[in-house]
Design an enzyme around this catalytic site. Sequence first.
Site, PDB file in Angstrom:
ATOM      1  N   ARG A   1     -17.962 -10.073  -2.385  1.00  0.00           N
ATOM      2  CA  ARG A   1     -18.004  -8.624  -2.584  1.00  0.00           C
ATOM      3  C   ARG A   1     -18.783  -8.194  -3.815  1.00  0.00           C
ATOM      4  O   ARG A   1     -19.161  -7.018  -3.915  1.00  0.00           O
ATOM      5  CB  ARG A   1     -16.577  -8.079  -2.651  1.00  0.00           C
ATOM      6  CG  ARG A   1     -15.756  -8.354  -1.392  1.00  0.00           C
ATOM      7  CD  ARG A   1     -16.444  -7.880  -0.132  1.00  0.00           C
ATOM      8  NE  ARG A   1     -15.603  -8.069   1.048  1.00  0.00           N
ATOM      9  CZ  ARG A   1     -15.928  -7.697   2.271  1.00  0.00           C
ATOM     10  NH1 ARG A   1     -17.099  -7.110   2.500  1.00  0.00           N
ATOM     11  NH2 ARG A   1     -15.109  -7.912   3.286  1.00  0.00           N
TER      12      ARG A   1
ATOM     13  N   HIS B   1      -8.283 -18.716  -7.438  1.00  0.00           N
ATOM     14  CA  HIS B   1      -9.156 -19.354  -6.460  1.00  0.00           C
ATOM     15  C   HIS B   1      -9.568 -18.363  -5.372  1.00  0.00           C
ATOM     16  O   HIS B   1     -10.754 -18.225  -5.049  1.00  0.00           O
ATOM     17  CB  HIS B   1      -8.457 -20.559  -5.830  1.00  0.00           C
ATOM     18  CG  HIS B   1      -9.096 -21.046  -4.558  1.00  0.00           C
ATOM     19  ND1 HIS B   1     -10.392 -21.503  -4.512  1.00  0.00           N
ATOM     20  CD2 HIS B   1      -8.624 -21.114  -3.279  1.00  0.00           C
ATOM     21  CE1 HIS B   1     -10.698 -21.851  -3.262  1.00  0.00           C
ATOM     22  NE2 HIS B   1      -9.651 -21.618  -2.506  1.00  0.00           N
TER      23      HIS B   1
ATOM     24  N   GLU C   1       0.824  -1.209   0.000  1.00  0.00           N
ATOM     25  CA  GLU C   1       0.000   0.000   0.000  1.00  0.00           C
ATOM     26  C   GLU C   1       0.857   1.259   0.000  1.00  0.00           C
ATOM     27  O   GLU C   1       1.961   1.282   0.553  1.00  0.00           O
ATOM     28  CB  GLU C   1      -0.916  -0.002   1.233  1.00  0.00           C
ATOM     29  CG  GLU C   1      -1.920   1.151   1.251  1.00  0.00           C
ATOM     30  CD  GLU C   1      -2.906   1.051   2.406  1.00  0.00           C
ATOM     31  OE1 GLU C   1      -3.773   1.950   2.512  1.00  0.00           O
ATOM     32  OE2 GLU C   1      -2.809   0.103   3.202  1.00  0.00           O
TER      33      GLU C   1
ATOM     34  N   ASP D   1      -4.236 -15.189  -6.340  1.00  0.00           N
ATOM     35  CA  ASP D   1      -4.502 -16.274  -7.286  1.00  0.00           C
ATOM     36  C   ASP D   1      -6.003 -16.342  -7.565  1.00  0.00           C
ATOM     37  O   ASP D   1      -6.827 -15.784  -6.833  1.00  0.00           O
ATOM     38  CB  ASP D   1      -3.952 -17.615  -6.784  1.00  0.00           C
ATOM     39  CG  ASP D   1      -4.653 -18.139  -5.546  1.00  0.00           C
ATOM     40  OD1 ASP D   1      -5.878 -18.375  -5.602  1.00  0.00           O
ATOM     41  OD2 ASP D   1      -3.984 -18.334  -4.506  1.00  0.00           O
TER      42      ASP D   1
END
Length: 301
Positions: free
Chosen positions: A223, A214, A120, A212
């Site tokens: 979400r 998955h 970040e 990844d």
Amino acid sequence: MPLTPEQQAEIDALRAQSRPTLRAVAEGMEAHLYTAYPVLDHGFVRVIDYMGDDAAITQAARVSYGRGTKAVSNDEGLIRYLMRHWHSTPFEMCELKLHVKLPVFVARQWIRHRTANVNEYSARYSILDREFYIPRPEDLAAQSTVNNQGRGEALSGEEAARVLEYLKGDAARTYDHYEEMIGQEGQQGLARELARMNLPANIYTQWYWKVDLHNLFHFLRLRADAHAQYEIRVYAEEICRLVKDWVPYAYGAFEDYRLGGATLSGKALDCLRRMLKGEEVTQETSGMSKGEWREFQGVVD
């Protein structure tokens, strides 16, 4: 502005480059590389890099399961089989790295998905921009009366205007104080790592997020759901659009079995069988709580 002039210049330079490669290439994702897609008022999502495609998933599955997948005659069928039966490791063969600009309060929700690599923007070393998320009037809503985590009815025009004035005024005031604290002529100035604590949660931050496929699907299942908070859902929906072009077979299976599917408990399955036989089933005779029954009705109605 979503992108700084420096970021746009970097993107333009990268998009102008072209190199031959022997690695697997997904043409759909190649078209998205380095393009910043706007989200909310100042945010964006852009693809930095990716690894693998639909073929990488089936390649890994066939190595892992060998003869067990010979009955599946094509890649799309195999991917749907893997998704349907929750075989997750083949999907881990694909990875995606995104550059995301988002409000801090959205980032705090996002970071709860602890299965990604994150770097970040540091407010200890750099000064944050004067950019705040201010909702559109139609996105301002009261607290839901049935869901402690959700929104209810939209605020009225007068009340919405009052709330927007608070949000804009508070954001401007705290940023003014932030600028004053970190340094003026004739004063030492407060350290950036301390001055940042006075900023509100609707200020924008940025990060690189690598995950990844998955774990990305797990993130999107939660979400991109209609019950997710709007401000994170719009990011998930934009990522869904990118993933659909990257791994169309895998995304199609995900959309069918996860986004468009439903998981039923043993009690719910029993109630469904009874209803199919013509029996009238109520919450009182279902063995479910009121909340479970309400969710069950949302699936079968």
